[in-house]
Design a protein around this motif. Structure first.
Motif, mmCIF file in Angstrom:
data_model
loop_
_atom_site.group_PDB
_atom_site.id
_atom_site.type_symbol
_atom_site.label_atom_id
_atom_site.label_comp_id
_atom_site.label_asym_id
_atom_site.label_seq_id
_atom_site.Cartn_x
_atom_site.Cartn_y
_atom_site.Cartn_z
ATOM 1 N N PHE A 147 0.782 -1.234 0.000
ATOM 2 C CA PHE A 147 0.000 0.000 0.000
ATOM 3 C C PHE A 147 0.820 1.294 0.000
ATOM 4 C CE2 PHE A 147 -3.268 -2.917 1.575
ATOM 5 C CZ PHE A 147 -4.404 -2.447 0.919
ATOM 6 N N SER A 148 2.076 1.253 0.444
ATOM 7 C CA SER A 148 2.787 2.517 0.662
ATOM 8 C C SER A 148 3.795 2.827 -0.435
ATOM 9 C CB SER A 148 3.503 2.497 2.021
ATOM 10 O OG SER A 148 4.784 1.906 1.919
ATOM 11 N N VAL A 149 4.174 4.083 -0.478
ATOM 12 C CA VAL A 149 5.169 4.531 -1.462
ATOM 13 C C VAL A 149 6.539 3.913 -1.211
ATOM 14 C CG1 VAL A 149 4.009 6.725 -1.930
ATOM 15 C CG2 VAL A 149 5.675 6.584 -0.063
ATOM 16 N N GLU A 150 6.722 3.341 -0.026
ATOM 17 C CA GLU A 150 7.996 2.692 0.273
ATOM 18 C C GLU A 150 8.094 1.304 -0.357
ATOM 19 O OE1 GLU A 150 8.849 2.807 4.422
ATOM 20 O OE2 GLU A 150 8.618 4.990 4.570
ATOM 21 N N TYR A 167 -2.545 -16.331 -9.925
ATOM 22 C CA TYR A 167 -2.393 -15.079 -9.197
ATOM 23 C C TYR A 167 -0.972 -14.530 -9.181
ATOM 24 C CZ TYR A 167 -7.076 -15.739 -7.226
ATOM 25 O OH TYR A 167 -8.423 -15.881 -7.072
ATOM 26 N N ALA A 168 0.007 -15.409 -9.199
ATOM 27 C CA ALA A 168 1.383 -15.013 -8.889
ATOM 28 C C ALA A 168 1.888 -13.836 -9.713
ATOM 29 C CB ALA A 168 2.316 -16.212 -9.069
ATOM 30 N N ASP A 169 1.577 -13.793 -11.000
ATOM 31 C CA ASP A 169 2.084 -12.721 -11.859
ATOM 32 C C ASP A 169 1.119 -11.555 -12.006
ATOM 33 O OD1 ASP A 169 4.434 -14.147 -12.323
ATOM 34 O OD2 ASP A 169 3.557 -15.222 -14.037
ATOM 35 N N GLN A 170 0.005 -11.617 -11.315
ATOM 36 C CA GLN A 170 -1.021 -10.576 -11.463
ATOM 37 C C GLN A 170 -0.747 -9.396 -10.519
ATOM 38 O OE1 GLN A 170 -3.411 -10.421 -13.691
ATOM 39 N NE2 GLN A 170 -2.932 -12.442 -14.565
ATOM 40 N N PRO A 171 -0.756 -8.169 -11.048
ATOM 41 C CA PRO A 171 -0.608 -6.988 -10.183
ATOM 42 C C PRO A 171 -1.756 -6.900 -9.175
ATOM 43 C CG PRO A 171 -0.322 -6.415 -12.500
ATOM 44 C CD PRO A 171 -0.867 -7.818 -12.469
ATOM 45 N N ILE A 172 -1.436 -6.429 -7.985
ATOM 46 C CA ILE A 172 -2.444 -6.263 -6.932
ATOM 47 C C ILE A 172 -3.164 -4.929 -7.136
ATOM 48 C CG2 ILE A 172 -2.841 -6.131 -4.453
ATOM 49 C CD1 ILE A 172 -0.241 -7.689 -4.044
ATOM 50 N N THR A 173 -4.485 -4.974 -7.164
ATOM 51 C CA THR A 173 -5.295 -3.760 -7.255
ATOM 52 C C THR A 173 -5.608 -3.284 -5.842
ATOM 53 O OG1 THR A 173 -6.335 -4.734 -9.216
ATOM 54 C CG2 THR A 173 -7.304 -2.722 -8.338
ATOM 55 N N LEU A 174 -5.409 -1.993 -5.582
ATOM 56 C CA LEU A 174 -5.515 -1.463 -4.221
ATOM 57 C C LEU A 174 -6.790 -0.652 -4.023
ATOM 58 C CD1 LEU A 174 -1.843 -0.139 -3.902
ATOM 59 C CD2 LEU A 174 -2.708 -2.459 -3.507
ATOM 60 N N TYR A 175 -7.462 -0.915 -2.905
ATOM 61 C CA TYR A 175 -8.650 -0.167 -2.518
ATOM 62 C C TYR A 175 -8.454 0.369 -1.105
ATOM 63 C CZ TYR A 175 -10.903 -2.458 -6.493
ATOM 64 O OH TYR A 175 -11.217 -2.898 -7.757
ATOM 65 N N GLY A 176 -8.900 1.599 -0.858
ATOM 66 C CA GLY A 176 -8.762 2.193 0.473
ATOM 67 C C GLY A 176 -9.746 3.323 0.662
ATOM 68 N N ARG A 177 -9.597 4.041 1.747
ATOM 69 C CA ARG A 177 -10.469 5.155 2.095
ATOM 70 C C ARG A 177 -9.834 6.477 1.703
ATOM 71 N NH1 ARG A 177 -14.226 4.919 5.716
ATOM 72 N NH2 ARG A 177 -14.770 6.847 4.647
ATOM 73 N N ASN A 178 -10.610 7.547 1.794
ATOM 74 C CA ASN A 178 -10.062 8.871 1.516
ATOM 75 C C ASN A 178 -9.529 9.500 2.803
ATOM 76 O OD1 ASN A 178 -12.358 9.869 2.891
ATOM 77 N ND2 ASN A 178 -13.531 9.895 0.997
ATOM 78 N N LYS A 198 0.435 4.841 -1.719
ATOM 79 C CA LYS A 198 0.696 4.926 -3.150
ATOM 80 C C LYS A 198 -0.442 5.691 -3.840
ATOM 81 C CE LYS A 198 3.275 0.569 -3.573
ATOM 82 N NZ LYS A 198 3.227 -0.851 -3.955
ATOM 83 N N ASP A 199 -0.114 6.368 -4.926
ATOM 84 C CA ASP A 199 -1.126 7.074 -5.707
ATOM 85 C C ASP A 199 -2.099 6.101 -6.368
ATOM 86 O OD1 ASP A 199 -0.019 9.512 -5.049
ATOM 87 O OD2 ASP A 199 1.196 9.636 -6.879
ATOM 88 N N SER A 200 -1.697 4.836 -6.480
ATOM 89 C CA SER A 200 -2.525 3.854 -7.178
ATOM 90 C C SER A 200 -3.658 3.287 -6.322
ATOM 91 C CB SER A 200 -1.658 2.700 -7.693
ATOM 92 O OG SER A 200 -0.922 2.105 -6.638
ATOM 93 N N VAL A 201 -3.745 3.709 -5.048
ATOM 94 C CA VAL A 201 -4.853 3.248 -4.208
ATOM 95 C C VAL A 201 -6.155 3.866 -4.717
ATOM 96 C CG1 VAL A 201 -5.846 3.203 -1.898
ATOM 97 C CG2 VAL A 201 -3.373 2.975 -2.183
ATOM 98 N N ASN A 202 -7.135 3.031 -4.996
ATOM 99 C CA ASN A 202 -8.459 3.506 -5.403
ATOM 100 C C ASN A 202 -9.215 3.960 -4.158
ATOM 101 O OD1 ASN A 202 -8.490 2.766 -8.329
ATOM 102 N ND2 ASN A 202 -8.158 0.714 -7.490
#
Length: 320
Positions: A147-150, A167-178, A198-202
């Motif tokens: 989840f983090s920029v680190e 699953y192994a090669d599939q990118p993880i899609t991120l969901y979170g709160r505002n 990360k900026d990619s968190v939905n």
């Protein structure tokens, strides 16, 4: 839910399910709520989305007993509670985190004393994946990497130990709160070691939306209160400081404080330490800190308080 909820006669029919006997998950020593008389007025709650369902159900029960009360709840995030309490536009400020220092300072500047924090239940921030995802556990380092920029960009399920070829090669899609959400802030602190997201968190407007997003995304992951779990998702056990994975859906793991992402759910109020709490607010919190009020917590999928904590909160508010 972020919309304003107004309790009406129709909504209060939920009172039929509002029992008086203790359930197996409610401490039987907690006092039973007893109705009183001459309760009326306007009662408004502004704050946490995580507590949205709880505030609505407590409000329905309260209205069912006291139909002269106009109860209204707005749930747009914990960050909206302090300004509402300071401005006097709400008597109840539900928050899924403690107030920040600057929020307490602004309140104190306005009134000359600090806001009163009331513990109302216990939540475990769960990390959810789709129900068929084979992931078995995650560490806090995994969460930071995901989840983090680190963490690295384009992280895949294989990077966190999943060997299943689907699953192994599939990118993880991120969901979170505002950022208005207390859950956003708590997960950043306790789960990511205060690292930025990360900026990619939905970012989603509510807890339900996070879970819904994950449930419909085979490769998704997101964080939300355990009370928002659905059949479409599963909560991933998180490894604690002792190297053992703990399950947020297991009460023993949460009550023992072994699960690393457990927290209290709060309602803040404006109580002058030299005066009694305003009667309408006091009566509502008496209900929350009762056998029936804690049954609502249990029914909503969260964890109830012990009578020891209930008595501490009641004493703090002058309800004993």
């Amino acid at each position: 839910m972020t919309a304003i909820t107004r309790i009406t006669t129709a909504a209060a029919t939920a009172l039929a399910a509002f029992g008086t006997a203790a359930t197996a998950d409610v401490d039987p020593s907690i006092p039973t709520y007893e109705e009183t008389s001459d309760i009326s007025g306007d009662l408004r709650s502004v704050g946490s989305d995580t507590l949205s369902n709880l505030m609505t159900q407590w409000g329905e029960a309260f209205y069912g007993m006291y139909p002269q009360v106009n109860f209204e709840a707005e749930s747009k995030g914990s960050g909206t509670a302090p300004p509402a309490l300071i401005s006097g536009t709400a008597q109840l400020g539900p928050m899924s985190r403690r107030m920040k220092g600057e929020e307490v300072d602004k309140f104190t500047d306005a009134f000359g004393y600090e806001p009163t924090l009331v513990r109302t239940g216990i939540d475990a921030i769960a990390v959810f994946v789709a129900k068929d995802n084979p992931i078995e556990e995650l560490t806090l380092d995994d969460l930071k990497n995901i989840f983090s920029v680190e963490g690295k960009d384009g992280i895949t399920w294989g990077d966190v130990g999943v060997t299943d070829s689907r699953y192994a090669d599939q990118p993880i899609t991120l969901y979170g709160r505002n950022s208005a959400s207390g859950t956003y802030g708590y997960f950043k602190s306790a789960g990511l070691g205060k690292a930025d997201y990360k900026d990619s968190v939905n970012e989603q407007p509510g807890s339900s939306a996070v879970v819904q997003g994950v449930g419909g995304d085979q490769f998704g992951i997101g964080y939300s209160g355990i009370g928002y779990a659905t059949p479409d998702v599963k909560a991933v056990p998180i490894v604690g400081a002792d190297g053992i994975a703990y399950d947020p859906s297991n009460p023993d793991d949460v009550y023992s404080e072994s699960y690393p992402l457990a927290r209290f759910l709060y309602v803040y109020v404006n109580k002058n330490p030299n005066e009694d709490l305003e009667p309408l607010t006091a009566e509502f919190l008496t209900l929350v800190l009762s056998q029936q009020g804690q049954e609502v917590v249990d029914r909503d999928g969260f964890y109830t308080l012990s009578n020891f904590i209930v008595q501490q909160e009641r004493e703090k508010l002058g309800l004993n």
